[in-house]
Design an enzyme around this catalytic site. Structure first.
Site, PDB file in Angstrom:
ATOM      1  N   GLU A 166     -17.732 -30.651   7.771  1.00 37.95           N
ATOM      2  CA  GLU A 166     -17.323 -31.317   6.275  1.00 37.95           C
ATOM      3  C   GLU A 166     -16.441 -32.398   6.873  1.00 37.95           C
ATOM      4  O   GLU A 166     -16.204 -33.952   6.334  1.00 37.95           O
ATOM      5  CB  GLU A 166     -16.872 -30.419   5.501  1.00 37.95           C
ATOM      6  CG  GLU A 166     -17.758 -29.609   4.525  1.00 37.95           C
ATOM      7  CD  GLU A 166     -17.524 -28.383   3.719  1.00 37.95           C
ATOM      8  OE1 GLU A 166     -18.579 -28.007   3.185  1.00 37.95           O
ATOM      9  OE2 GLU A 166     -16.108 -28.374   3.875  1.00 37.95           O
ATOM     10  N   CYS A 211     -10.889 -26.956  -1.231  1.00 37.14           N
ATOM     11  CA  CYS A 211     -12.015 -27.441  -1.691  1.00 37.14           C
ATOM     12  C   CYS A 211     -12.178 -28.342  -2.248  1.00 37.14           C
ATOM     13  O   CYS A 211     -13.548 -29.865  -2.619  1.00 37.14           O
ATOM     14  CB  CYS A 211     -12.965 -26.214  -1.751  1.00 37.14           C
ATOM     15  SG  CYS A 211     -12.307 -25.333  -3.606  1.00 37.14           S
ATOM     16  N   GLU A 261     -38.162 -33.217  -7.217  1.00 33.54           N
ATOM     17  CA  GLU A 261     -40.134 -32.410  -7.203  1.00 33.54           C
ATOM     18  C   GLU A 261     -40.489 -31.747  -6.495  1.00 33.54           C
ATOM     19  O   GLU A 261     -41.141 -31.281  -6.293  1.00 33.54           O
ATOM     20  CB  GLU A 261     -40.582 -33.893  -8.117  1.00 33.54           C
ATOM     21  CG  GLU A 261     -40.771 -34.747  -6.650  1.00 33.54           C
ATOM     22  CD  GLU A 261     -41.351 -35.991  -7.204  1.00 33.54           C
ATOM     23  OE1 GLU A 261     -42.805 -35.467  -7.528  1.00 33.54           O
ATOM     24  OE2 GLU A 261     -40.670 -37.087  -7.330  1.00 33.54           O
ATOM     25  N   TYR A 267     -18.548 -24.507   7.769  1.00 33.26           N
ATOM     26  CA  TYR A 267     -18.033 -25.463   7.325  1.00 33.26           C
ATOM     27  C   TYR A 267     -16.998 -26.518   7.244  1.00 33.26           C
ATOM     28  O   TYR A 267     -17.833 -27.765   6.774  1.00 33.26           O
ATOM     29  CB  TYR A 267     -17.613 -24.793   5.691  1.00 33.26           C
ATOM     30  CG  TYR A 267     -19.196 -23.794   5.123  1.00 33.26           C
ATOM     31  CD1 TYR A 267     -19.087 -24.001   3.529  1.00 33.26           C
ATOM     32  CD2 TYR A 267     -19.136 -22.248   5.495  1.00 33.26           C
ATOM     33  CE1 TYR A 267     -20.444 -23.004   3.048  1.00 33.26           C
ATOM     34  CE2 TYR A 267     -20.360 -21.784   5.013  1.00 33.26           C
ATOM     35  CZ  TYR A 267     -20.589 -22.567   3.718  1.00 33.26           C
ATOM     36  OH  TYR A 267     -21.487 -21.130   3.274  1.00 33.26           O
ATOM     37  N   CYS A 307      -7.954 -22.899  -2.101  1.00 36.61           N
ATOM     38  CA  CYS A 307      -9.533 -24.135  -2.968  1.00 36.61           C
ATOM     39  C   CYS A 307      -9.018 -25.287  -3.473  1.00 36.61           C
ATOM     40  O   CYS A 307      -9.342 -26.535  -3.462  1.00 36.61           O
ATOM     41  CB  CYS A 307     -10.103 -23.398  -4.151  1.00 36.61           C
ATOM     42  SG  CYS A 307     -11.370 -24.497  -4.536  1.00 36.61           S
ATOM     43  N   HIS A 361     -40.877 -36.918 -11.627  1.00 32.31           N
ATOM     44  CA  HIS A 361     -41.040 -37.849 -10.841  1.00 32.31           C
ATOM     45  C   HIS A 361     -40.512 -39.463 -11.210  1.00 32.31           C
ATOM     46  O   HIS A 361     -40.350 -40.144 -12.250  1.00 32.31           O
ATOM     47  CB  HIS A 361     -42.609 -38.509 -10.762  1.00 32.31           C
ATOM     48  CG  HIS A 361     -42.488 -39.353  -9.627  1.00 32.31           C
ATOM     49  ND1 HIS A 361     -42.384 -38.764  -8.341  1.00 32.31           N
ATOM     50  CD2 HIS A 361     -43.463 -40.164 -10.142  1.00 32.31           C
ATOM     51  CE1 HIS A 361     -43.292 -40.093  -7.704  1.00 32.31           C
ATOM     52  NE2 HIS A 361     -43.684 -41.425  -8.450  1.00 32.31           N
ATOM     53  N   LYS A 363     -10.777 -31.729  -0.489  1.00 32.18           N
ATOM     54  CA  LYS A 363     -11.761 -31.859   0.610  1.00 32.18           C
ATOM     55  C   LYS A 363     -12.772 -32.914  -0.023  1.00 32.18           C
ATOM     56  O   LYS A 363     -13.491 -33.501   0.283  1.00 32.18           O
ATOM     57  CB  LYS A 363     -12.563 -31.080   1.453  1.00 32.18           C
ATOM     58  CG  LYS A 363     -13.569 -30.927   2.193  1.00 32.18           C
ATOM     59  CD  LYS A 363     -14.275 -29.624   2.188  1.00 32.18           C
ATOM     60  CE  LYS A 363     -15.322 -29.240   1.066  1.00 32.18           C
ATOM     61  NZ  LYS A 363     -15.824 -27.566   1.008  1.00 32.18           N
TER      62      LYS A 363
END
Length: 460
Positions: free
Chosen positions: A183, A48, A442, A179, A43, A437, A51
């Site tokens: 990516e 990750c 929402e 993934y 990682c 909002h 990346k």
């Protein structure tokens, strides 16, 4: 060489191993951890974290283009790949130092060496040193797997090498549909490369909700990424300074680089598992029980090497639970259900829970709510892009059993939605929350009209 004794020996200083080591030490255990490459594991060093930094870099291209719609005048942007890689490397070095400092602070002995099992209660380092350990934890993670040994495989890189390229490829073929493949397709395309994504399946992101897969593919193709499904790379030929990819249908694609992101395998080779009697599961990972113990008492395994759910937060949770259970007298069992996850594609994907297809198979009544809309930011920018939100609801209990988002900040959104899904919130409870909002989020609390409803009789 003289033998040493410890309470816990951890093989692999990635996220799961480091967490287990420091927590076990905090409970009073004498801990030693071995890492043959760099502290931080997949990682932090080659996964990750770097990346995500490259993902951020790739998004500035659209930001510069969109700025004009908001009144900003920007000169022609220029991108420099070596600067990005150098800055990324500096940040990774900082994080590695932070991980190392954490181990020192918790009085965990770190050895920069390969370590293998030397029987049920011992490990051996590369220099021959033998360490006796009451408990051993294997946390060696996974490693890229190229699949078929095709002609020219020596010209293919994995995501490991992609982080260290000297120059940005002008043209690249990426094989894979998961993934890492989608990516990196977004990363290279955003930075200016011509990207072709090749995948053997019928559509990208196998295992994800079908609406998510279709929506993301359309969005990626809008961004100029060529996606070829139902085919594979059959060979890679070198022609001078150029590579030529031959696909399974005979199509030839000239490129500068070829990257395979066809999956990762548990990093178990050469660990001495057979010597200690540690068994593998049918999926190739180390077989473990709910407490992460292997087939040999006193030997445990966590993270990607077990091939359960291969995500960094899962490895960390497993490592922490192991240390609390074995050394802290606080038994903890990790719950692997309803784990939220994100794909840092462009646009992002965030999901948790059941897909529509899974829900229809598992539940008697299923209600589907979904919506697609143009993000507000895209209106003045004039960008042709749409976000997608989907809720999967158990029609009998009204529980939200799945949430699927494609759009800006989907990863951030799914982390918060994950709390509600884990708490078994109902659709009515989602609806009772006042909307914020104007936001994309929402939509999660304003979807009222069912897009689909399934019902079936209970099995006899």
């Amino acid at each position: 060489m003289a033998e040493q004794d410890v309470d816990l020996f951890v093989i692999g200083a990635g996220s799961g191993g480091v967490r287990a080591a420091r927590v076990a030490s905090s409970h009073g255990a004498r801990v030693m951890i071995a890492e043959e490459y760099r502290v931080g594991g997949t990682c932090v060093i080659r996964g990750c974290v770097p990346k995500k930094l490259l993902v951020y870099a790739s998004r500035f291209r659209e930001e510069f283009e969109d700025a004009a719609g908001y009144g900003w005048s920007i000169g022609t942007p220029a991108f420099d790949w070596p600067t990005l890689i150098a800055n990324k490397d500096r940040e990774i070095a900082r994080l590695e130092a932070a991980y190392t400092t954490t181990l020192e602070r918790y009085k965990v002995a770190l050895v920069k060496s390969r370590a293998v099992l030397d029987g049920p209660g011992a490990v051996r380092l590369a220099d021959g040193t033998r360490i006796r350990a009451k408990t051993i934890l294997i946390a060696t993670g996974g490693w890229p797997y190229h699949g078929d040994d095709i002609p020219g495989i020596e010209h293919v890189i994995s995501s490991n090498e992609a982080f260290h390229l000297d120059v940005l490829p002008k043209r690249i073929v990426i094989q894979g549909g998961g993934y890492i493949a989608v990516e990196f397709a977004g990363i290279f395309a955003g930075l200016g490369s011509e990207v072709t994504l090749v995948y053997r399946g019928e559509n990208i992101l196998r295992g994800f909700d079908d609406d998510v897969r279709e929506h993301l593919r359309n969005e990626m193709e809008k961004r100029g990424i060529r996606i070829i499904c139902g085919h594979t790379v059959a060979a890679v030929d070198r022609s001078g300074d150029e590579l030529v990819v031959r696909l399974s249908d005979g199509t030839r694609v000239p490129v500068d680089k070829v990257m395979f992101a066809t999956g990762r395998r548990p990093h178990v080779d050469g660990l001495g598992l057979e010597t200690a009697g540690v068994k593998l599961a049918p999926n190739g990972g180390i077989a473990v029980d709910a407490g992460s113990q292997t087939s040999v008492p006193g030997i445990y395994a966590v993270g990607d090497v077990t091939n359960r759910i291969n995500l960094t937060p899962v490895a960390i949770r497993e490592g922490h639970a192991f240390a609390d259970t074995v050394f802290g007298n606080k038994p903890v069992t990790v719950d692997h259900s309803n784990v939220p996850t994100a794909v840092f594609s462009e646009p992002e994907v965030g999901v948790i829970g059941l897909t529509e297809a899974e829900a229809v198979k598992a539940l008697r009544v299923v209600d589907i709510y979904k919506t697609s809309f143009r993000p507000m930011k895209a209106t003045l920018a004039g960008r042709d892009t749409r976000s997608f939100f989907k809720l999967v609801v158990d029609g009998e209990t009204d529980r939200v059993v799945g949430c699927h988002i494609v759009g800006p900040d989907a990863g951030e959104l799914i982390q918060v939605v994950g709390i509600a899904v884990k708490m078994q919130a109902t659709k009515a409870e989602f609806d009772a929350v006042m909307a914020v909002h104007p936001t994309a989020a929402e939509e999660l609390v304003t979807m009222r009209e069912k897009a689909m409803s399934y019902g079936r009789e209970a099995a006899e």
